[in-house]
Design a protein around this motif. Structure first.
Motif, PDB file in Angstrom:
ATOM      1  N   ASP A  27      13.309 -31.909 -19.492  1.00  0.00           N
ATOM      2  CA  ASP A  27      14.148 -32.113 -20.664  1.00  0.00           C
ATOM      3  C   ASP A  27      15.437 -31.325 -20.514  1.00  0.00           C
ATOM      4  OD1 ASP A  27      14.931 -33.023 -23.122  1.00  0.00           O
ATOM      5  OD2 ASP A  27      13.877 -31.454 -24.213  1.00  0.00           O
ATOM      6  N   THR A  28      16.555 -32.043 -20.376  1.00  0.00           N
ATOM      7  CA  THR A  28      17.836 -31.368 -20.166  1.00  0.00           C
ATOM      8  C   THR A  28      18.748 -31.498 -21.370  1.00  0.00           C
ATOM      9  OG1 THR A  28      18.789 -33.335 -19.153  1.00  0.00           O
ATOM     10  CG2 THR A  28      17.734 -31.740 -17.679  1.00  0.00           C
ATOM     11  N   LYS A  29      18.193 -31.851 -22.523  1.00  0.00           N
ATOM     12  CA  LYS A  29      19.016 -32.000 -23.718  1.00  0.00           C
ATOM     13  C   LYS A  29      18.839 -30.790 -24.618  1.00  0.00           C
ATOM     14  CE  LYS A  29      19.273 -36.958 -23.845  1.00  0.00           C
ATOM     15  NZ  LYS A  29      19.301 -38.118 -24.684  1.00  0.00           N
ATOM     16  N   GLU A  30      19.946 -30.393 -25.257  1.00  0.00           N
ATOM     17  CA  GLU A  30      19.865 -29.325 -26.238  1.00  0.00           C
ATOM     18  C   GLU A  30      20.303 -29.869 -27.587  1.00  0.00           C
ATOM     19  OE1 GLU A  30      22.522 -26.000 -25.869  1.00  0.00           O
ATOM     20  OE2 GLU A  30      24.089 -27.257 -25.055  1.00  0.00           O
ATOM     21  N   LYS A  31      19.628 -29.430 -28.620  1.00  0.00           N
ATOM     22  CA  LYS A  31      19.919 -29.886 -29.960  1.00  0.00           C
ATOM     23  C   LYS A  31      21.133 -29.123 -30.484  1.00  0.00           C
ATOM     24  CE  LYS A  31      16.527 -31.115 -32.339  1.00  0.00           C
ATOM     25  NZ  LYS A  31      15.330 -31.265 -33.154  1.00  0.00           N
ATOM     26  N   VAL A  32      22.200 -29.860 -30.818  1.00  0.00           N
ATOM     27  CA  VAL A  32      23.426 -29.252 -31.315  1.00  0.00           C
ATOM     28  C   VAL A  32      23.393 -29.167 -32.833  1.00  0.00           C
ATOM     29  CG1 VAL A  32      25.931 -29.483 -31.410  1.00  0.00           C
ATOM     30  CG2 VAL A  32      24.719 -30.115 -29.330  1.00  0.00           C
ATOM     31  N   ASP A  34      21.073 -30.627 -36.441  1.00  0.00           N
ATOM     32  CA  ASP A  34      19.931 -31.342 -37.007  1.00  0.00           C
ATOM     33  C   ASP A  34      19.985 -31.172 -38.516  1.00  0.00           C
ATOM     34  OD1 ASP A  34      17.619 -32.766 -37.293  1.00  0.00           O
ATOM     35  OD2 ASP A  34      16.294 -31.141 -36.673  1.00  0.00           O
ATOM     36  N   GLU A  45      22.409 -34.415 -30.087  1.00  0.00           N
ATOM     37  CA  GLU A  45      21.924 -33.754 -28.887  1.00  0.00           C
ATOM     38  C   GLU A  45      22.956 -33.880 -27.780  1.00  0.00           C
ATOM     39  OE1 GLU A  45      17.106 -34.241 -29.234  1.00  0.00           O
ATOM     40  OE2 GLU A  45      18.204 -35.634 -27.973  1.00  0.00           O
ATOM     41  N   ARG A  46      23.052 -32.845 -26.933  1.00  0.00           N
ATOM     42  CA  ARG A  46      23.985 -32.850 -25.807  1.00  0.00           C
ATOM     43  C   ARG A  46      23.188 -32.678 -24.523  1.00  0.00           C
ATOM     44  NH1 ARG A  46      26.786 -29.215 -22.517  1.00  0.00           N
ATOM     45  NH2 ARG A  46      25.736 -27.458 -23.469  1.00  0.00           N
ATOM     46  N   ASP A  47      23.519 -33.513 -23.535  1.00  0.00           N
ATOM     47  CA  ASP A  47      22.879 -33.417 -22.228  1.00  0.00           C
ATOM     48  C   ASP A  47      23.521 -32.269 -21.453  1.00  0.00           C
ATOM     49  OD1 ASP A  47      21.749 -33.770 -19.733  1.00  0.00           O
ATOM     50  OD2 ASP A  47      21.860 -35.952 -19.842  1.00  0.00           O
ATOM     51  N   ARG A  48      22.720 -31.350 -20.967  1.00  0.00           N
ATOM     52  CA  ARG A  48      23.240 -30.164 -20.275  1.00  0.00           C
ATOM     53  C   ARG A  48      23.822 -30.493 -18.907  1.00  0.00           C
ATOM     54  NH1 ARG A  48      18.245 -26.109 -21.554  1.00  0.00           N
ATOM     55  NH2 ARG A  48      18.601 -25.992 -23.787  1.00  0.00           N
TER      56      ARG A  48
END
Length: 59
Positions: A27-32, A34, A45-48
């Protein structure tokens, strides 16, 4: 006999730990952002790896 049983348990535990480490790294996404409200939900979400941004709106 006891030595082989301990070795097999150790080997099984090492395999399990390695597989968990590989699966958790996918999982390479981080929640920006919510936001949850009674009327809906917004999730950003942003892909790292490449910086792509996904916006999901549920009503």
């Amino acid at each position: 006999m006891r030595f082989y049983k301990k070795c097999s348990v150790f080997f099984a535990a090492a395999c399990l730990a390695t597989s968990v480490a590989f699966l958790s790294g996918c999982d390479t996404k981080e929640k920006v952002l919510d936001i949850e409200t009674p009327g809906g939900e917004i999730e950003v979400e942003r892909d790292r790896t490449n910086g792509d941004v996904d916006v999901e709106v549920n009503k």
